[in-house]
Design a protein around this motif. Structure first.
Motif, PDB file in Angstrom:
ATOM      1  N   LYS A  40       0.854  -1.191   0.000  1.00 18.27           N
ATOM      2  CA  LYS A  40       0.000   0.000   0.000  1.00 18.27           C
ATOM      3  C   LYS A  40       0.887   1.237   0.000  1.00 18.27           C
ATOM      4  O   LYS A  40       1.988   1.229   0.539  1.00 18.27           O
ATOM      5  CB  LYS A  40      -0.910   0.031   1.232  1.00 18.27           C
ATOM      6  N   VAL A  41       0.360   2.319  -0.593  1.00 13.25           N
ATOM      7  CA  VAL A  41       1.124   3.555  -0.704  1.00 13.25           C
ATOM      8  C   VAL A  41       0.188   4.749  -0.584  1.00 13.25           C
ATOM      9  O   VAL A  41      -0.987   4.662  -0.941  1.00 13.25           O
ATOM     10  CB  VAL A  41       1.906   3.609  -2.039  1.00 13.25           C
ATOM     11  N   GLU A  42       0.727   5.834  -0.076  1.00 11.61           N
ATOM     12  CA  GLU A  42       0.049   7.124  -0.046  1.00 11.61           C
ATOM     13  C   GLU A  42       0.984   8.133  -0.712  1.00 11.61           C
ATOM     14  O   GLU A  42       2.151   8.235  -0.339  1.00 11.61           O
ATOM     15  CB  GLU A  42      -0.230   7.539   1.390  1.00 11.61           C
ATOM     16  N   VAL A  43       0.460   8.845  -1.719  1.00  8.49           N
ATOM     17  CA  VAL A  43       1.273   9.793  -2.486  1.00  8.49           C
ATOM     18  C   VAL A  43       0.684  11.191  -2.335  1.00  8.49           C
ATOM     19  O   VAL A  43      -0.509  11.395  -2.555  1.00  8.49           O
ATOM     20  CB  VAL A  43       1.299   9.422  -3.991  1.00  8.49           C
ATOM     21  N   GLU A  44       1.538  12.149  -1.980  1.00  8.04           N
ATOM     22  CA  GLU A  44       1.171  13.564  -1.961  1.00  8.04           C
ATOM     23  C   GLU A  44       2.030  14.265  -3.000  1.00  8.04           C
ATOM     24  O   GLU A  44       3.239  14.058  -3.047  1.00  8.04           O
ATOM     25  CB  GLU A  44       1.434  14.166  -0.586  1.00  8.04           C
ATOM     26  N   ARG A  45       1.415  15.077  -3.828  1.00 12.65           N
ATOM     27  CA  ARG A  45       2.136  15.786  -4.886  1.00 12.65           C
ATOM     28  C   ARG A  45       1.993  17.285  -4.695  1.00 12.65           C
ATOM     29  O   ARG A  45       0.985  17.767  -4.196  1.00 12.65           O
ATOM     30  CB  ARG A  45       1.552  15.428  -6.249  1.00 12.65           C
ATOM     31  N   GLY A  46       3.009  18.022  -5.164  1.00 10.53           N
ATOM     32  CA  GLY A  46       2.913  19.468  -5.208  1.00 10.53           C
ATOM     33  C   GLY A  46       1.934  19.866  -6.302  1.00 10.53           C
ATOM     34  O   GLY A  46       1.691  19.110  -7.236  1.00 10.53           O
ATOM     35  N   ASP A  47       1.371  21.071  -6.185  1.00  9.01           N
ATOM     36  CA  ASP A  47       0.364  21.450  -7.168  1.00  9.01           C
ATOM     37  C   ASP A  47       0.744  22.655  -8.024  1.00  9.01           C
ATOM     38  O   ASP A  47      -0.024  23.070  -8.879  1.00  9.01           O
ATOM     39  CB  ASP A  47      -0.990  21.687  -6.499  1.00  9.01           C
TER      40      ASP A  47
END
Length: 182
Positions: A40-47
């Protein structure tokens, strides 16, 4: 006469400190040949626009959470990794050069200094940027002080925490999660 199996990449780079790593981290990095892992993974990206452009150039994953599949093909010359986030692949090639772990991600090649550091009751592999090249052009290392990773074990699972923040750009990505390593 049988050939001697190649020394795994992380064992080459970490030498005796490799044996200090927790079992799941050692297992993932000492296998030679092709192996597949799921987790499982959680990804946060810049916008920001520049953040999105940099993320595209290095093929970083999109924002979200869910399943991750990781395929590692390890041989004497290095490793090929394919990380599948929601069906979209982020591929890289890793090899050793001058005691550094080099990783080619899209248009950018990083060279990392690996360290085995205490983390909780165990140890982690910590990645520190030593050099960066974009399309062969060297970039200032100070730009990449907010880029790194940790690999460790918790609850008998291999865990990863990868982050990339650049000055004037902000967060590119922060992804973390776990893999089942049998």
């Amino acid at each position: 006469m049988s050939a001697t199996p190649p020394t795994p990449l992380y064992r080459q780079l970490l030498s005796a400190r490799f044996d200090d790593l927790p079992p799941t981290v050692r297992t993932l990095h000492e296998r030679v040949g092709f192996h597949r892992y799921r987790g499982k993974v959680e990804v946060e990206r810049g916008d920001g626009a520049l953040s999105r452009l940099c993320a595209w150039a290095t093929r970083l994953p999109a924002h979200g959470r869910g399943t991750i599949d990781v395929e590692i093909d390890s041989a004497a010359h290095g490793e090929r990794w394919s990380r599948l986030f929601a069906g979209r692949a982020m591929r890289s090639r890793l090899w050793a050069n001058e005691a550094l772990l080099c990783e080619r991600l899209g248009l950018v090649t990083f060279a990392f200094r690996l360290e085995v550091a205490p983390l909780g009751a165990g140890h982690a592999v910590v990645w520190h940027v030593a050099k960066v090249r974009a399309m062969g052009v060297p970039l200032p290392r100070r730009w990449f002080e907010g880029v790194g990773a940790r690999e460790y074990e918790r609850d008998r699972r291999y865990r990863f925490d990868v982050y990339a923040t650049l000055p004037w750009v902000g967060r590119l990505v922060h992804y973390r999660g776990w893999l089942d390593v049998d």
